[in-house]
Design a protein around this motif. Structure first.
Motif, PDB file in Angstrom:
ATOM      1  N   UNK A 135      19.634  92.875  26.855  1.00 61.78           N
ATOM      2  CA  UNK A 135      19.528  91.862  25.809  1.00 61.78           C
ATOM      3  C   UNK A 135      18.090  91.810  25.289  1.00 61.78           C
ATOM      4  N   UNK A 136      17.106  91.899  26.192  1.00 57.55           N
ATOM      5  CA  UNK A 136      15.715  91.868  25.744  1.00 57.55           C
ATOM      6  C   UNK A 136      15.423  93.026  24.792  1.00 57.55           C
ATOM      7  N   UNK A 137      15.970  94.191  25.062  1.00 53.20           N
ATOM      8  CA  UNK A 137      15.719  95.348  24.195  1.00 53.20           C
ATOM      9  C   UNK A 137      16.214  95.104  22.772  1.00 53.20           C
ATOM     10  N   UNK A 138      17.211  94.262  22.614  1.00 55.18           N
ATOM     11  CA  UNK A 138      17.692  93.942  21.276  1.00 55.18           C
ATOM     12  C   UNK A 138      16.675  93.116  20.491  1.00 55.18           C
ATOM     13  N   UNK A 139      15.876  92.319  21.201  1.00 52.52           N
ATOM     14  CA  UNK A 139      14.894  91.458  20.537  1.00 52.52           C
ATOM     15  C   UNK A 139      13.524  92.117  20.437  1.00 52.52           C
ATOM     16  N   UNK A 140      13.332  93.205  21.146  1.00 56.10           N
ATOM     17  CA  UNK A 140      12.010  93.811  21.283  1.00 56.10           C
ATOM     18  C   UNK A 140      11.349  94.180  19.964  1.00 56.10           C
ATOM     19  N   UNK A 141      12.078  94.771  18.983  1.00 56.88           N
ATOM     20  CA  UNK A 141      11.402  95.118  17.726  1.00 56.88           C
ATOM     21  C   UNK A 141      10.763  93.918  17.036  1.00 56.88           C
ATOM     22  N   UNK A 142      11.408  92.765  17.089  1.00 53.09           N
ATOM     23  CA  UNK A 142      10.863  91.566  16.458  1.00 53.09           C
ATOM     24  C   UNK A 142       9.703  91.005  17.271  1.00 53.09           C
ATOM     25  N   UNK A 143       9.805  91.099  18.593  1.00 52.99           N
ATOM     26  CA  UNK A 143       8.784  90.519  19.469  1.00 52.99           C
ATOM     27  C   UNK A 143       7.523  91.371  19.580  1.00 52.99           C
ATOM     28  N   UNK A 144       7.581  92.608  19.123  1.00 51.04           N
ATOM     29  CA  UNK A 144       6.489  93.557  19.389  1.00 51.04           C
ATOM     30  C   UNK A 144       5.140  93.109  18.829  1.00 51.04           C
ATOM     31  N   UNK A 145       5.143  92.234  17.819  1.00 55.91           N
ATOM     32  CA  UNK A 145       3.890  91.760  17.232  1.00 55.91           C
ATOM     33  C   UNK A 145       3.473  90.401  17.779  1.00 55.91           C
ATOM     34  N   UNK A 146       4.255  89.854  18.686  1.00 55.00           N
ATOM     35  CA  UNK A 146       3.938  88.531  19.226  1.00 55.00           C
ATOM     36  C   UNK A 146       2.859  88.635  20.299  1.00 55.00           C
ATOM     37  N   UNK A 147       2.043  87.587  20.425  1.00 53.54           N
ATOM     38  CA  UNK A 147       0.950  87.612  21.403  1.00 53.54           C
ATOM     39  C   UNK A 147       1.457  87.670  22.840  1.00 53.54           C
ATOM     40  N   UNK A 148       2.682  87.230  23.091  1.00 47.47           N
ATOM     41  CA  UNK A 148       3.250  87.270  24.436  1.00 47.47           C
ATOM     42  C   UNK A 148       4.046  88.543  24.704  1.00 47.47           C
ATOM     43  N   UNK A 149       4.017  89.487  23.767  1.00 50.04           N
ATOM     44  CA  UNK A 149       4.849  90.685  23.924  1.00 50.04           C
ATOM     45  C   UNK A 149       4.483  91.473  25.185  1.00 50.04           C
ATOM     46  N   UNK A 150       3.187  91.598  25.481  1.00 46.50           N
ATOM     47  CA  UNK A 150       2.769  92.368  26.661  1.00 46.50           C
ATOM     48  C   UNK A 150       3.354  91.764  27.930  1.00 46.50           C
TER      49      UNK A 150
END
Length: 295
Positions: A135-150
């Motif tokens: 499920x996380x992999x589905x959201x990953x493209x959108x989250x990739x620019x977020x400060x908490x992505x790492x």
């Protein structure tokens, strides 16, 4: 002041977010308040998170807060609720499209993954984690620019195999408000102990208070001791550090740093030792005096 607190989480999104609550000052404590009637009245991300966290936690725990060593265990101390996990996952998929914010979805997954629904009897090992990762992999493209992505990437995807911790470098704030790099500390000493703690952990603080007397001897033997605090509120770290008179290197990571996943910090205190070649050293100790035997 005692380091004891509870938390009400809400997520700030774009636009206006409004929360309301009543605060009553405790008559016997200058800095202590009691909070009640916490509600979110504006803010789409905050309201989504609060609404669906309640729904999913009820599905995951049947409305009961329980510890990993208490309910739903069989005689072999193993969980017997794979059906409950499947019911939760089905329910999650049913509401997933109703949650519009990818960050909210990731936080919901993180919260649920930390319940005994996905932990072993000791509350430390993940089991059947594939659903959460997928499920996380589905959201990953959108989250990739977020400060908490790492942090999310480290938590959901790069979870190292248990008991095979590898050194990973971090630069953290010290109690003197400068920056310290772990690799520089470790390279300069025969051995370095990383001690992960937080201010509400009584065993953590008991160790810190009790072991101050042994630290000068440890340091004379070329062994560094580094405490790494994971409090949600940095002020608690400052206050307790001064109260306990911590004399060794004292750093702050906070509660969402990817260092927690990289070093598999799931309970407190956690003690990890590296030699100056950045290799983990397998030795258990209850007192700093136990480390004097390191050659």
């Amino acid at each position: 002041p005692t380091g004891i607190s509870s938390a009400f989480y809400f997520i700030l999104g774009s636009g206006k977010t409004t929360i309301s609550f009543t605060a009553t000052k405790n008559s016997n404590e200058d800095l202590r308040y009691s909070f009640k009637n916490l509600q979110i009245s504006e803010g789409r991300a905050a309201m989504e998170y609060d609404k669906y966290k309640r729904i999913l936690f009820k599905e995951a725990t049947e409305g009961v807060t329980f510890k990993a060593d208490s309910l739903y265990l069989d005689s072999l101390d193993k969980y017997v609720f794979p059906d409950r996990r499947r019911r939760f996952e089905k329910r999650y998929l049913e509401i997933e499209d109703s949650v519009n914010n990818a960050y909210v979805k990731a936080k919901l997954l993180e919260d649920i993954s930390k319940t005994p629904l996905y932990k072993d009897a000791k509350g430390s090992l993940y089991q059947d984690f594939e659903f959460i990762i997928n499920r996380f992999r589905q959201y990953e493209p959108v989250l990739s620019l977020h400060t908490d992505y790492a942090y999310f990437k480290s938590y959901f995807v790069f979870r190292p195999e248990k008991n095979k911790i590898l050194f990973k470098d971090y630069t953290l704030e010290s109690i003197q408000k400068d920056s310290k790099t772990l690799s520089a500390i470790i390279a300069a000493h025969k051995y370095t102990v990383l001690y992960f703690w937080w201010s509400g952990c009584s065993p953590c603080r008991g160790f810190i208070q009790r072991e101050q007397k042994n630290y000068p001897i440890l340091r004379s033997k070329g062994i560094a001791f580094v405490s790494i605090n994971t409090d949600q509120i940095k002020w608690n770290w400052y206050h307790i550090s001064k109260s306990d008179k911590i004399s060794w290197t004292n750093l702050y990571a906070g509660s969402v740093s990817p260092i927690l996943s990289d070093y598999q910090i799931e309970s407190y205190p956690t003690k990890i030792i590296f030699n100056n070649k950045f290799e983990p050293v397998d030795i258990k100790f209850n007192s700093l005096a136990d480390l004097f035997k390191l050659k």
